[in-house]
Design an enzyme around this catalytic site. Structure first.
Site, short mmCIF file in Angstrom:
data_model
loop_
_atom_site.label_atom_id
_atom_site.label_comp_id
_atom_site.label_asym_id
_atom_site.label_seq_id
_atom_site.Cartn_x
_atom_site.Cartn_y
_atom_site.Cartn_z
N SER A 1 2.16 -3.88 1.11
CA SER A 1 1.02 -4.32 1.90
C SER A 1 -0.20 -3.60 1.34
CB SER A 1 1.23 -3.95 3.37
OG SER A 1 0.05 -4.20 4.11
N ARG B 1 -13.84 -1.22 8.40
CA ARG B 1 -13.61 -1.97 9.64
C ARG B 1 -14.85 -2.09 10.52
NH1 ARG B 1 -10.37 -3.92 6.42
NH2 ARG B 1 -8.14 -3.59 6.69
N ASP C 1 -1.13 -14.94 6.63
CA ASP C 1 -1.26 -14.56 8.04
C ASP C 1 -2.45 -15.23 8.70
OD1 ASP C 1 0.70 -12.90 7.07
OD2 ASP C 1 -0.02 -11.12 8.09
N ASP D 1 -5.73 -0.66 12.42
CA ASP D 1 -6.85 -1.60 12.28
C ASP D 1 -7.15 -2.36 13.55
OD1 ASP D 1 -7.58 -0.94 9.73
OD2 ASP D 1 -6.44 -2.51 8.75
#
Length: 403
Positions: free
Chosen positions: A178, A96, A16, A125
């Site tokens: 994932s 994050r 990605d 996210d």
């Protein structure tokens, strides 16, 4: 939208973000700076440098942030005994804000006017990255390719790589899940987990053995606390990151820390996820144990009342908000006397507290004993206490308002 000259990309080196790096250059005609963080995900991050260089990236940041992550984010969160929706220990959520912080710092260092990330438009996210970025640099431009492009499948991403000469690994037997990992946890979503009735396959789990396969002999740990943080294990002083690494290893070996939940995402949907958080699970149980003898009752209860709000702030991406910082100051103040040692027993997926001691204990054996207390507590005082607390109930009953 103003012209973008330079953008800092949160770069993993995977499919990605490799596509994103090229797509940013082509779409925005800008220079791309890559940032790769080692948060203890258990994989080498240096290969990201080679991949970025192959893409023609000139400015490449690869940083070991494990100590900062645990010291400044994980430990403060655990001082609050933080759990989202009664179960989730926020392993992804708490990483994050640190990534956002470094994205903004690197943007300032390099003169970049934008940042970018690979989070999809369906998940939490994107919110966490961007709320953090705007809190730290209000005027920053955020580019979220998954909300702009039409490369919405793995096949399209691979075709893009072929068309633009991007070398990516096409692994056979690639995990159907994932996954996101750092020192606090590893998460699994997608694949068969999208059906909440389907049990996760046992070979999915990477950090923990199943409780059935855990050793038949219990493991004991002595955890030393100073101001709410673990500073030593079995008498050996450790840094925050090494504390969590050690607890992950020992907890995983004893089948501790598996979780299978359906959670409510901030964007509105329900999502099923599986998590391994062996070290964090031990930390939570032990921290509550040391607080049980060192915190005043009303302080402990107030913390428990505020914790769900604090957890929601972190889950939803408000780490850098004034309300979270206000709560943190209160939480940290409550930890001034949270010192001592907790002994836990790990056995086949269980974390059992078997001992706690502290020079700052509020537990008074002379008062709590069932034996003769030498006048430390007058049991007769309880009569008036009970009658006063029953007064409103007796009045209601006299008026015929009993249940």
């Amino acid at each position: 939208m103003k012209a973008i000259k330079k953008v800092v990309l949160a770069y993993s080196g995977g499919l990605d973000t490799s596509v994103i790096a090229k797509w940013l250059e082509d779409t925005y005609e800008c220079e791309v700076v890559t940032f790769t963080a080692d948060l203890g995900q258990g994989e080498e991050v240096e290969p990201a440098r080679v991949k970025a260089q192959a893409l023609g990236i000139k400015e490449i940041y690869i940083e070991d942030l494990r100590e900062e992550f645990v010291r400044d984010f994980v430990f403060p969160m655990f001082r609050a005994n933080t759990v989202y929706e009664s179960e989730y220990l926020l392993g992804t959520s708490i990483a994050r804000p640190l990534i956002s912080k470094r994205l903004i710092e690197i943007a300032n260092e390099t003169g970049a006017d934008a940042i970018s990330h690979g989070a999809t438009g369906k998940g939490n996210d994107q919110v966490r990255f961007e709320l953090g970025a705007y809190a730290l640099k209000p005027g920053v431009q955020v580019i979220a390719p998954w909300r702009e492009w039409d490369l919405n499948s793995r096949e399209k991403l691979l075709n893009y790589c072929d068309q633009h000469g991007i070398e990516v690994e096409r692994k056979k037997g690639k995990s159907p899940y994932s996954m996101d990992a750092n020192l606090l946890h590893i998460s699994y979503e997608g694949g068969i987990l999208e059906n909440p009735w389907t049990e996760a396959e046992d070979d999915m789990w990477r950090w923990t053995v199943s409780p059935e396969q855990a050793p038949d002999k219990a493991t004991y740990l002595d955890l030393t606390y100073e101001k709410g943080d673990i500073v030593a294990i079995n008498g050996e002083t450790m840094t925050p990151a090494t504390v969590l690494e050690y607890l992950n290893k020992v907890g995983g070996e004893n089948g501790v820390g598996r979780l299978d939940i359906v959670e409510n995402r901030y964007v509105g949907m329900k999502s099923r996820g599986c998590y391994e958080t062996p070290g964090g699970s031990i930390m939570l149980k032990a921290h509550r144990a040391i607080e049980s003898i060192t915190l005043d009752r009303e302080v402990a209860h107030l913390k428990d009342e505020l914790m769900p709000r604090y957890a929601k702030l972190i889950y939803n991406g408000y780490w850098w908000s004034p309300e979270r910082e206000m709560l943190q100051k209160m939480i940290d103040e409550s930890q001034q006397h949270v010192n001592g040692i907790v002994r836990v027993k790990l056995y086949k997926g269980n974390i059992i507290v078997v001992g706690r001691q502290s020079d700052d204990t509020l537990f008074d054996e002379a008062v709590a004993t069932f034996e003769e207390d030498a006048g430390a507590y007058n049991q007769g005082d309880a009569e008036g206490f009970i009658k006063l607390n029953a007064l409103r109930l007796r009045i209601a009953a006299d008026k015929g308002r009993n249940l």
